[in-house]
Every structure is written in structure tokens, then in C-alpha cells.
Design an enzyme around this catalytic site. Structure first.
Site, PDB file in Angstrom:
ATOM      1  N   GLU A 197      -5.162   0.394   0.104  1.00 44.69           N
ATOM      2  CA  GLU A 197      -4.932  -1.029   0.352  1.00 44.69           C
ATOM      3  C   GLU A 197      -5.142  -1.839  -0.928  1.00 44.69           C
ATOM      4  O   GLU A 197      -5.777  -1.356  -1.870  1.00 44.69           O
ATOM      5  CB  GLU A 197      -5.920  -1.507   1.438  1.00 44.69           C
ATOM      6  CG  GLU A 197      -5.810  -0.769   2.770  1.00 44.69           C
ATOM      7  CD  GLU A 197      -4.561  -1.136   3.580  1.00 44.69           C
ATOM      8  OE1 GLU A 197      -3.540  -1.518   2.985  1.00 44.69           O
ATOM      9  OE2 GLU A 197      -4.628  -1.021   4.807  1.00 44.69           O
ATOM     10  N   HIS A 213       0.834  -1.215   0.000  1.00 42.49           N
ATOM     11  CA  HIS A 213       0.000   0.000   0.000  1.00 42.49           C
ATOM     12  C   HIS A 213       0.865   1.261   0.000  1.00 42.49           C
ATOM     13  O   HIS A 213       2.011   1.258   0.464  1.00 42.49           O
ATOM     14  CB  HIS A 213      -1.027   0.006   1.138  1.00 42.49           C
ATOM     15  CG  HIS A 213      -0.501   0.269   2.517  1.00 42.49           C
ATOM     16  ND1 HIS A 213      -1.119  -0.219   3.650  1.00 42.49           N
ATOM     17  CD2 HIS A 213       0.562   0.969   2.987  1.00 42.49           C
ATOM     18  CE1 HIS A 213      -0.474   0.182   4.723  1.00 42.49           C
ATOM     19  NE2 HIS A 213       0.565   0.898   4.342  1.00 42.49           N
TER      20      HIS A 213
HETATM   21  C1  F6R Z   1       1.810   6.685   6.345  1.00 36.33           C
HETATM   22  C2  F6R Z   1       1.394   5.932   5.184  1.00 36.33           C
HETATM   23  C3  F6R Z   1       1.693   4.482   5.037  1.00 36.33           C
HETATM   24  C4  F6R Z   1       3.109   4.102   5.480  1.00 36.33           C
HETATM   25  C5  F6R Z   1       3.341   2.604   5.321  1.00 36.33           C
HETATM   26  C6  F6R Z   1       4.705   2.196   5.826  1.00 36.33           C
HETATM   27  O1  F6R Z   1       1.409   8.042   6.248  1.00 36.33           O
HETATM   28  O2  F6R Z   1       0.768   6.485   4.345  1.00 36.33           O
HETATM   29  O3  F6R Z   1       1.506   4.116   3.695  1.00 36.33           O
HETATM   30  O4  F6R Z   1       4.039   4.830   4.725  1.00 36.33           O
HETATM   31  O5  F6R Z   1       2.369   1.895   6.012  1.00 36.33           O
HETATM   32  O6  F6R Z   1       4.738   2.396   7.210  1.00 36.33           O
HETATM   33  P1  F6R Z   1       6.094   2.251   8.015  1.00 36.33           P
HETATM   34  O7  F6R Z   1       6.987   3.329   7.540  1.00 36.33           O
HETATM   35  O8  F6R Z   1       5.688   2.451   9.452  1.00 36.33           O
HETATM   36  O9  F6R Z   1       6.631   0.896   7.735  1.00 36.33           O
END
Ligand code: F6R
Length: 242
Positions: free
Chosen positions: A143, A138
Site C-alpha cells: 500500500e 498498490h
Molecule cells: C491481487 C493483488 C492486488 C490486485 C489489485 C487489483 O493478488 O495483489 O494488487 O492485483 O488490487 O485488483 P483488481 O484486479 O481486482 O482490480
């Protein structure tokens, strides 16, 4: 897609921060699309350090965040608005009035999403959109599904996202089940896209994004169609991309 291979999380963070600061130096009133999550924290820290040294000035910058949990207001420590203030905005000279996050406290999804789209349309294309990637591919909270979303919309979070994000909550039951997210069209409208990734748990998603078919089953794969997209990823995240 241009792939910038980094040694580890710190290297990925510095290179991500380098690209963001170059954008702001070249265009002081740049419009930045920003992300939350663990991935950009190191880059935000690096930008704060450069700001403190006087190397980068955010006074004219405006920002647009990708997403926000539905039902969480700006003062809720779990909200993405709170995260952005706490992790980044409170430590630089940005004008908070120029920072934008979808309004999670507005429970009228249609109105909240339309308001964010209107705001973005009035701003015009973002100069640089920073993204992270979910383990399921995503971007924002777009999603895996049967089609690509267009504008800002209300999302039912995937079970795997709820699991992944539960590390930041007291219990999995506290993770909101819905969020507002920019759509794929909002994201693809940015002039330049920088997607950052770190860690072996992102390796399959990164591989599918770069080499897989362009498919809503891996939302990030749509970035293959963007004319100016950088992937800034560490060895672990690129471990399946030989
Ligand atoms: C956050 C967002 C999400 C995250 C993704 C990765 O604003 O839009 O798409 O970038 O879930 O999250 P991390 O960096 O926590 O692994």
C-alpha cells in the site's frame, strides 16, 4: 516500460494470456508469479481454453502468488488460495504441490513471511511476474507509504483497498484488515514483469505508475526501474496517458 495498448478487457486478457503462454511454451518449467483479483480472470480463462485445446502444458510450471488474507485458510472461499484453485489451477494440468500462496492460516506473521521468503529464495528469480494494480497504485498489497517494503510482510490494508475489495464479500465488515504480501524486492527480482490494468478507475494509478515520480506513494511507480516490464492495459485504463 513497454506499453501494450488494448481495446478493452477481453483484448487485454488475450494479450496477457498470450505473454504467459509464450513464456510457458518457451520454458516449460517456468516459474510464474501470479495475482488474484478481477483483472487476471479473463487471462486465466483464456489460458484454460488454450490448455483444453492442447496448446499449452502446465505440468512442469511452478507458481508463486503475491498475497493472501491473514486469517483465511485454503478452504475459505474468500481466500486467495481458494480463488486460484477455483479460477485457474483446478482447470489445468498443473501439479498443485508446485503452486504456492502465502499461508494465511498461519497467524504467526513473522514465521509465515519468513517461510514464504525462504521458499522464493530457494526457487530463484521468477521468470514472469503477473501483477494487477490497485486504484491507489498498490501492487501485491504494498500500500502507499513512506518507504518500499523488501520481503514478504504483514500489511495493514488501506481503507481504499478494503472498500474496493468489499464487492467480493457479503459486507465490508467481513473484509480482512490484514494480509501477507510479497514485498517490492520480491516483485522486482522477477526477470520479466507484466502489469495488467483495465477500466477507468485505474487510469490515475496507471498514469502515476508510468509518468509519476518513483515514489512509495504509488508503489507501482517502482516498475519504471525494472529492465523488462510490460504494461498491458486497455483504452480506459490508459485514458490519461496520451
Ligand atoms: C491481487 C493483488 C492486488 C490486485 C489489485 C487489483 O493478488 O495483489 O494488487 O492485483 O488490487 O485488483 P483488481 O484486479 O481486482 O482490480
Amino acid at each position: 516500460m513497454r506499453i501494450i495498448r488494448c481495446k478493452d478487457y477481453d483484448d487485454m486478457s488475450r494479450k496477457t494470456a498470450n505473454i504467459i503462454s509464450a513464456q510457458v511454451i518457451l520454458k516449460p518449467n517456468a516459474k510464474l508469479g501470479l495475482a488474484t483479483g478481477t483483472t487476471p480472470i479473463g487471462a486465466y480463462k483464456q489460458l484454460i481454453a488454450w490448455y483444453n485445446k492442447g496448446d499449452v502444458d502446465f505440468s512442469e510450471v511452478s507458481t508463486y502468488n503475491l498475497d493472501e488474507y491473514l486469517g483465511l485458510g485454503p478452504d475459505d472461499p474468500q481466500s486467495y488460495r481458494y480463488f486460484m484453485n477455483d479460477t485457474f489451477f483446478n482447470h489445468i494440468n498443473i501439479d498443485k504441490a508446485k503452486t504456492h500462496v502465502p499461508d494465511g492460516s498461519n497467524l504467526d506473521a513473522e514465521a509465515a513471511c519468513a517461510a514464504y521468503d525462504e521458499l522464493m529464495a530457494a526457487a530463484g528469480p521468477l521468470d514472469l511476474q503477473l501483477l494487477g494494480i490497485g486504484r491507489n497504485g498498490h501492487v501485491g498489497f504494498n500500500e502507499p507509504g513512506d518507504s518500499f517494503s523488501k520481503g514478504t510482510h504483514c500489511v495493514e490494508l488501506a481503507e481504499s483497498t478494503i472498500q474496493a475489495n468489499s464487492r467480493l464479500f457479503d459486507s465490508i465488515d467481513d473484509v480482512p484488515r490484514k494480509a501477507y504480501s510479497m514485498g517490492v524486492q520480491n516483485i522486482m527480482s522477477a526477470k520479466t514483469i507484466l502489469i495488467a490494468a483495465s477500466g477507468a478507475d485505474k487510469a490515475q494509478a496507471v498514469y502515476d505508475m508510468i509518468y509519476g515520480p518513483v515514489s512509495p506513494q504509488c508503489t507501482a511507480s517502482i516498475l519504471q526501474l525494472h529492465a523488462d516490464c510490460f504494461v498491458v492495459a486497455d483504452e480506459a485504463a490508459l485514458s490519461l496517458c496520451k
